[in-house]
Design an enzyme around this catalytic site. Sequence first.
Site, short mmCIF file in Angstrom:
data_model
loop_
_atom_site.label_atom_id
_atom_site.label_comp_id
_atom_site.label_asym_id
_atom_site.label_seq_id
_atom_site.Cartn_x
_atom_site.Cartn_y
_atom_site.Cartn_z
N LYS A 115 0.87 -1.18 0.00
CA LYS A 115 0.00 0.00 0.00
C LYS A 115 0.90 1.23 0.00
CE LYS A 115 -3.87 2.30 2.29
NZ LYS A 115 -3.24 3.63 2.29
N CYS A 409 14.93 37.39 18.67
CA CYS A 409 15.67 36.32 18.01
C CYS A 409 16.87 35.89 18.86
CB CYS A 409 16.14 36.81 16.64
SG CYS A 409 17.26 35.68 15.78
N CYS A 427 11.92 36.03 12.64
CA CYS A 427 12.86 37.07 13.05
C CYS A 427 12.76 38.22 12.05
CB CYS A 427 14.28 36.51 13.07
SG CYS A 427 15.57 37.77 13.18
#
Length: 688
Positions: A115, A409, A427
């Site tokens: 499958k 950041c 950021c």
Amino acid sequence: MSDLIKARYTRLKEEIAKHDQAYYLNDAPQIPDADYDQLFRELLEIEKEYPTWISNDSPSQKVSGYANAVFSPVVHGTPMLSLNNALTEEEAIAFDKRCHEGLLSQSFEYSCELKFDGLAISILYEYGRLVRAATRGDGSTGENVTDNIKTIASIPKQLLGSDIPDRIEVRGEVFMRHSDFYELNQLQRELGAKEFANPRNAAAGSLRQLDPLITASRKLSFFAYGIGELSPVTWLPISHSQLMASYQKMGIPVCDEHCIANDVSELMAFFKQIGDKRLSLPYDIDGVVYKVNNYAFQNQLGYVSRAPRFAIAHKFPPQEAFTTVLAIEVQVGRTGAITPVARLDPVLVGGVTVTNATLHNQDEISRKDIRVGDHVIVRRAGDVIPEIVSVDLQQRPQNTQPYHFPLTCPICHSHIEKLAGEAIARCSGGLFCPAQRKQAIIHFAHRRAMNIDGLGEKIVDKLVAEKIISNPADLYKLQHSLNKLVQLFYVNANDSSKQKKGQDLAEGKQIQNLLSAIDGSKSASLARFIFALGIRHVGETTAKDLAKSYRKIEALMDASLEDLLKVRDVGPVVAQSIVSFMSESHNREVIEQLLASGVNPVEVSELVLESPFQDKTVVITGTLPTMSRDEAKLLLEKHGAKVSSAVSSKTSYLLAGADAGSKLEKAIALNITVIDEAMMMSMIDQAQ
């Protein structure tokens, strides 16, 4: 009690419909397959208890899937159905029992196959020639993807041999091999584009491209597993396994992993055999398929609602394990995307030691309420990306705290922002952030941006690694670093050939060409300069609109949100992105350095007001006789046109060249004016 169950039943139908759309239409599943299977199983159990509630809109009564309206529809002559699932060995044994009862205990055999985790496809051949291909869609109507299917090398355009029916519809699965998937995602990273979550999403997304050239650039594979329309019907072999053998003779790919089973014990043996080698296969599978092999017996068993009675998918159990979250950290991607990552107590999942798991975004963390110290279930989603499925709240340590995203950041300390309607935080220090600087510089130098020829990714990597440049403004100081450049690219002074190359470069060849290209970019247009800054959501067209409106980069730097919203095609998301970018002091500093280095974006010229393309939307397709698509695009935009990539009811003209495909078909269907290159030039000349 029945009211509560009815409410749950209604909710289940809504949830399954939502997940079907995410999976089949958007190629972006929101939950793992195992979770979806559980929702579907719960719905079936309720319907078994309350059969009068079943209606035609129930997921149990129709094939899961959607046909995207962007593609022309294809009505399947024979519906493309789903398979019912067996999630346990007991359910597979029950399937075998039902088959024996339905066939009155006649002796029969099964065909056992894999499958595949891909996209179901129907491919129609007439007199051996490929004439049409379509996705499964909703089972009744699919999407016409003929041009895209023709780009898959393994699918024959002309069948081999002489024993070929007049008309045959081959059904199978388009998928992506692991090696091709990793190669594609590597390219996506290099381009700063979105990576695909797993090979199934990559295959589905690649096949549904409006431009067949994109599909052709991505390596897709195909295996056949069934048949639809057939003429003459007398051609059909006696059994499914014989059909697969005929397919191979005709050049149609068929998977080698298959067998014939005579009883349920042999079914279970095949399931275990494939399960043991699953991780070593070059493609993804999520189970095996058992089919009664003889077609006469298949017809005797027949169908039930959305699936055949003669076949079932025996799915592998999800690969999960318990572990502990040791920490939650954030990573900064090359495009500024902030991705939270859970650091885990190492645990073996699906044969691989997992130490990290993606947490996607703050919304996902909050939804699952994942905290440091939690005991969690980890799953390898799609057997590729580890993810946390859920938290065991009963084992949660005391004094744990909800996790909150950092405000700045971790790399450059610029503000982290999350725009309305977006799940990913980013950021805002695009031109300054070390995590983004390589991508920012590569984008800045792109031919459609500042067009700095010779400044490729490898050179940028070296310049950044050696700290010669840290942002785009440093490019304009490279003329003072000639000796460093020679040493950087030709470090082996003992190699006389390299010494000679270094001397040539120092005398003004490749490096001098690069420096000349950098110097020449100082007079790039304002539109190119704006695009080169890499402001999120600001593409080439938006950059041109901004340049027309503001005329000077300084004016754009000081534009307010309200002013920006007055610019054509600038909405709240784009406007906020520009304001956020320009309000970051680091970005303003880089722009000022660029201007101080002599970069002088040229103001855009006035449009040709009498142009027939003024304010018209034009789509370009095919190969033009004397110019590239980029050249045609620039010419049209110069004369006031907005060049789009997709044909829609808003399209004014389709500029078509040789080998125009589906875009031409759609334009004709929508009664859109089609022109060629000569007609375009004539229209422009007459206006002037």
